[in-house]
Write a protein that holds these residues in place. Sequence first.
Motif, short mmCIF file in Angstrom:
data_model
loop_
_atom_site.label_atom_id
_atom_site.label_comp_id
_atom_site.label_asym_id
_atom_site.label_seq_id
_atom_site.Cartn_x
_atom_site.Cartn_y
_atom_site.Cartn_z
N THR A 110 -4.83 -2.01 -23.21
CA THR A 110 -4.89 -3.28 -23.92
C THR A 110 -4.50 -4.43 -23.00
O THR A 110 -4.77 -5.59 -23.29
CB THR A 110 -3.95 -3.25 -25.13
OG1 THR A 110 -2.67 -2.74 -24.71
CG2 THR A 110 -4.49 -2.35 -26.22
N SER A 111 -3.84 -4.11 -21.91
CA SER A 111 -3.54 -5.16 -20.93
C SER A 111 -3.43 -4.50 -19.55
O SER A 111 -3.01 -3.35 -19.43
CB SER A 111 -2.22 -5.85 -21.27
OG SER A 111 -1.14 -4.93 -21.16
N ILE A 112 -3.88 -5.23 -18.53
CA ILE A 112 -3.78 -4.72 -17.15
C ILE A 112 -3.34 -5.86 -16.25
O ILE A 112 -3.86 -6.98 -16.33
CB ILE A 112 -5.15 -4.19 -16.65
CG1 ILE A 112 -5.51 -2.90 -17.39
CG2 ILE A 112 -5.13 -3.94 -15.15
CD1 ILE A 112 -6.79 -2.25 -16.93
N ARG A 113 -2.35 -5.55 -15.41
CA ARG A 113 -1.93 -6.55 -14.43
C ARG A 113 -1.66 -5.82 -13.12
O ARG A 113 -0.97 -4.80 -13.09
CB ARG A 113 -0.66 -7.23 -14.92
CG ARG A 113 -0.08 -8.24 -13.95
CD ARG A 113 1.07 -8.98 -14.61
NE ARG A 113 1.87 -9.69 -13.62
CZ ARG A 113 3.04 -10.27 -13.90
NH1 ARG A 113 3.54 -10.22 -15.13
NH2 ARG A 113 3.72 -10.89 -12.95
N THR A 114 -2.25 -6.31 -12.05
CA THR A 114 -2.10 -5.65 -10.75
C THR A 114 -1.38 -6.58 -9.78
O THR A 114 -1.72 -7.77 -9.70
CB THR A 114 -3.49 -5.27 -10.19
OG1 THR A 114 -4.15 -4.45 -11.16
CG2 THR A 114 -3.36 -4.49 -8.89
N SER A 115 -0.42 -6.03 -9.05
CA SER A 115 0.35 -6.87 -8.13
C SER A 115 -0.53 -7.38 -6.99
O SER A 115 -1.37 -6.64 -6.47
CB SER A 115 1.53 -6.08 -7.56
OG SER A 115 1.07 -5.05 -6.72
N LYS A 116 -0.35 -8.66 -6.67
CA LYS A 116 -1.14 -9.23 -5.57
C LYS A 116 -0.35 -9.23 -4.27
O LYS A 116 -0.92 -9.28 -3.19
CB LYS A 116 -1.57 -10.66 -5.93
CG LYS A 116 -2.73 -10.66 -6.91
CD LYS A 116 -2.95 -12.05 -7.50
CE LYS A 116 -3.51 -11.95 -8.91
NZ LYS A 116 -2.53 -11.42 -9.89
N ASP A 117 0.97 -9.21 -4.38
CA ASP A 117 1.80 -9.18 -3.17
C ASP A 117 3.08 -8.39 -3.46
O ASP A 117 3.29 -7.93 -4.58
CB ASP A 117 2.14 -10.61 -2.72
CG ASP A 117 2.69 -11.43 -3.88
OD1 ASP A 117 3.39 -10.85 -4.73
OD2 ASP A 117 2.39 -12.64 -3.95
N ASP A 118 3.91 -8.24 -2.44
CA ASP A 118 5.11 -7.42 -2.61
C ASP A 118 6.10 -8.02 -3.60
O ASP A 118 6.83 -7.29 -4.27
CB ASP A 118 5.79 -7.18 -1.25
CG ASP A 118 5.14 -6.02 -0.51
OD1 ASP A 118 4.26 -5.35 -1.11
OD2 ASP A 118 5.48 -5.79 0.66
N ALA A 119 6.10 -9.36 -3.69
CA ALA A 119 7.02 -10.00 -4.64
C ALA A 119 6.64 -9.62 -6.07
O ALA A 119 7.49 -9.27 -6.90
CB ALA A 119 6.99 -11.51 -4.46
N GLU A 120 5.35 -9.66 -6.35
CA GLU A 120 4.90 -9.32 -7.70
C GLU A 120 5.08 -7.82 -7.97
O GLU A 120 5.44 -7.41 -9.08
CB GLU A 120 3.42 -9.71 -7.88
CG GLU A 120 2.98 -9.60 -9.34
CD GLU A 120 1.55 -10.08 -9.57
OE1 GLU A 120 0.82 -10.32 -8.58
OE2 GLU A 120 1.16 -10.21 -10.75
N ARG A 121 4.89 -7.02 -6.93
CA ARG A 121 5.11 -5.57 -7.07
C ARG A 121 6.58 -5.31 -7.45
O ARG A 121 6.88 -4.55 -8.35
CB ARG A 121 4.76 -4.85 -5.77
CG ARG A 121 4.89 -3.35 -5.84
CD ARG A 121 4.24 -2.69 -4.65
NE ARG A 121 4.97 -2.91 -3.43
CZ ARG A 121 5.87 -2.06 -2.92
NH1 ARG A 121 6.13 -0.93 -3.54
NH2 ARG A 121 6.48 -2.33 -1.79
N ALA A 122 7.47 -6.00 -6.74
CA ALA A 122 8.91 -5.83 -7.02
C ALA A 122 9.23 -6.25 -8.46
O ALA A 122 10.02 -5.61 -9.14
CB ALA A 122 9.74 -6.63 -6.03
N LEU A 123 8.58 -7.34 -8.90
CA LEU A 123 8.81 -7.84 -10.26
C LEU A 123 8.38 -6.80 -11.30
O LEU A 123 9.09 -6.52 -12.26
CB LEU A 123 8.05 -9.15 -10.48
CG LEU A 123 8.17 -9.75 -11.89
CD1 LEU A 123 9.57 -10.31 -12.12
CD2 LEU A 123 7.12 -10.84 -12.13
#
Lengths: 352, 495
Positions: free
Chosen positions: B318-331
């Motif tokens: 129902t929702s998808i979000r993919t990290s664009k950088d390491d900061a977002e991955r960490a989040l």
Amino acid sequence: MPDITKHLQQQINEARNQGHKLAIVGAGSKQFMGRKINAEQLDVGGHSGIVDYQPLELVLTVRAGTPLSEIETALAEKNQMLSFEPPYFGDRSTIGGTLACNQSGPGRPWWSSVRDQVLGVNLINGKGEKLRFGGQVMKNVAGYDVSRTQAGAMGTLGVMTEISLKVLPRPAITMTLSRKMEHSEAIRFMNARAAEPKPLSGACWLDGTLYLRLSGAHSAVEATAKHWDIPVMADGDTFWQQLRNQQLEFFAGEQPLWRFSINSTAATPPLKGPWLLDWAGSQRWYRGDSEMATMEALAEKAGGQVSLYRGGDRTGEVMHHQQPALQAIQKRLKHSFDPDALFNPGRLYSWL
Amino acid sequence: MNTDSKPLNTAASKPGKTELAEMFRKFIDPQFVITDEETLKPYECDGLSVYCVMPLLVLLPETVEQVQQVMRLCHQYRIPVVARGAGTGLSAGAMPDAGGVVLSLAKFNRILHIDPLARSARLQSGVRNLAISEAAADYGLYYGPDPSSQIACTIGGNVGENSGGVHCLKYGLTTHNILSVEMVTVDGERVVIGSDGLDSCSMDLLALITGSEGLLGIITEVQVKLLPTPEIARVIMAGFGTVDEAGAAVGGIIAQGIIPAGLEMMDSHAIIAVEAFTGAGYPVEAAALLLCEVDGTKEEVQEHIEKAEALFRDFGATSIRTSKDDAERALLWKGRKNAFPAMGRISPDYYCMDGTIPRAHLGQVLNEMQDMSKRFGLRVANVFHAGDGNLHPLILFDANKEGELERAEAFGSDILELCVKVGGCITGEHGVGVEKIRQMPMQFTDPEIEQLNAVKSAFDPQGTLNPGKGVPTLRNCQEYRAINAKPQAPEVQHA
């Protein structure tokens, strides 16, 4: 094939009552390993068949006498594999023998060993009791890891009847790179490549030639081959297959075959005779006559151990000696599993 | 070691606390032989603080020779020895013995050697898990297993527990990532198990030692394998309307031939608690959430991320979000990594379970757990290492309320029984310790328990290493079988 666990338990109990010793035999394809022993045969080759296979869980449970070929055929249908690339010594080699002798092929440093992939075993101990350790799940820390302890024990701790393993998807593509390279340069080069985050899955040196295998996603393999700039070898798969099954010319003939399991970066011991380097230098094969004590000293200098893998004198010790305190522990362990020393007495060491 | 001889000393000649402390002070820096109540206090428990026992003494030796001397003395007088790393364990495996010594390896904190070409590191056993990867980072290498306590926990403790972490589906457990250990036996012998090579001759003692919870020997040094740090890692966060859909999506990823570096699932209770705590942007309306991390070369990650995103959509995300950088991955990871503290915010106490199940049974297990939740009158949230089937139900309770701890424990016991029933096990990575010793007979038969005890005796004939942990006696098994599933107050064993 029927479950013959009860029949095996009966045979074990009979042997125990009559004071007989038992030599555990699956297909008998690895009889050349270990020390020569005299004992009645306990045939576990008839205990064969896939018990359960859950491809989506990456978990397979098989009877110990199941031929590797049968297992790999079933896995291939789901595009999966035994990642430890067990060697076949003939068509009938079994999974039980593979684990008991801890046999893994060229991909071992990257894709784990048979020991690594074991999740659980069922075992009949020397009291004829059927025991189950581990299970069908990847994480399981209840009780000691008796399952993986079987790796290399050569049947001295009991008769394995069932084995659960982690399996892996087959890589999308495989590519072999090859070039001429001098022996010591190859050791450095293979290790340096293994320290890079690239899809390496094999690193071997033989006869002045280096062989590297890449496996994985198309894009990753192709980009790495380009980046490393080493010529692609046509029909590389055949080379790895022959390496895996010890069918290369190097393995032919009657000369004693020694296996060194050592520090991958160590200088190769100064011995006259041919060498084959596998596992990026961690597993090295040598052909030639020598004494166990001499070879042990060389192996220790290289940070590891040696065994007389095939040929030579198989009445003396063929495995690297154990520290006295560890020898004492192993004798007691053996006794705890097999109090009457029924199973493969003397196969691993004269004292076990 | 002579196991047949009569004990050298009977209880009558066993030295008292003061006498014993004096003996240790002859070869250990006196300030590191701890005898006073106030300094002993922090050692009374590990990370599972409902089990507390004050030890006789705490020792902090600084050399292997000192450890050997400690072991010889304790062996001679049959004094229980409990090894301790950072004390972060979650099964009371490092809980002291009232009549014994706690052997802290805290001073064994040196990284002895890093060999970047051979991709290995030699460490004293008290080196922190995260410190290994930090030291190896200069060479583009890291140490694979990353238990959630990795900031504090030690490599020796990791060997004792066979620790995993969120990346073990792809990179394995401690047992897959070590080459050798140096160990001091119960009678003070120094042995090395394993070598620089990938395997050793004979039965695999290294496997036997790993995960043995301090019952077989004292680990003083560990040689670990180091892995090349992946070029890139990205994580996909996907929300699903049902747990079953999320479970099916996990199977779908595996069927595609992708082995994610991490594959975590949370149920809606966990999602809501975590989002309130971290504000990482988790979809609070989802019934289940997947975090799927893919690592490797740039090309490979790109290829696999595209495949995985498409697949999650196909499986009804129902929702998808993919990290664009390491900061977002960490989040995106922040929520998962703070799942336990987040529970602390919505409940005074929580009790973390650690069963493992075949993933196919996930839906059934979660449903039955909700029924149990109603029955016991306690909330439960679930975080799940979905890739490898390791379930961490977090039972919420209030220890200050009469009977709630006991109910939480009974609830936990029922969950573990369910795990075993569907083909799983009672502990995936936290160990048995004291906590789950009552559940061992659920997973093992009497002959199996007897065999495990015989293995212990092969290393420790007098049974002085971490007594009362890991494997119950046969007599206790019968008792546990009789009373299991009935609420029980935690019972601490005193010598």
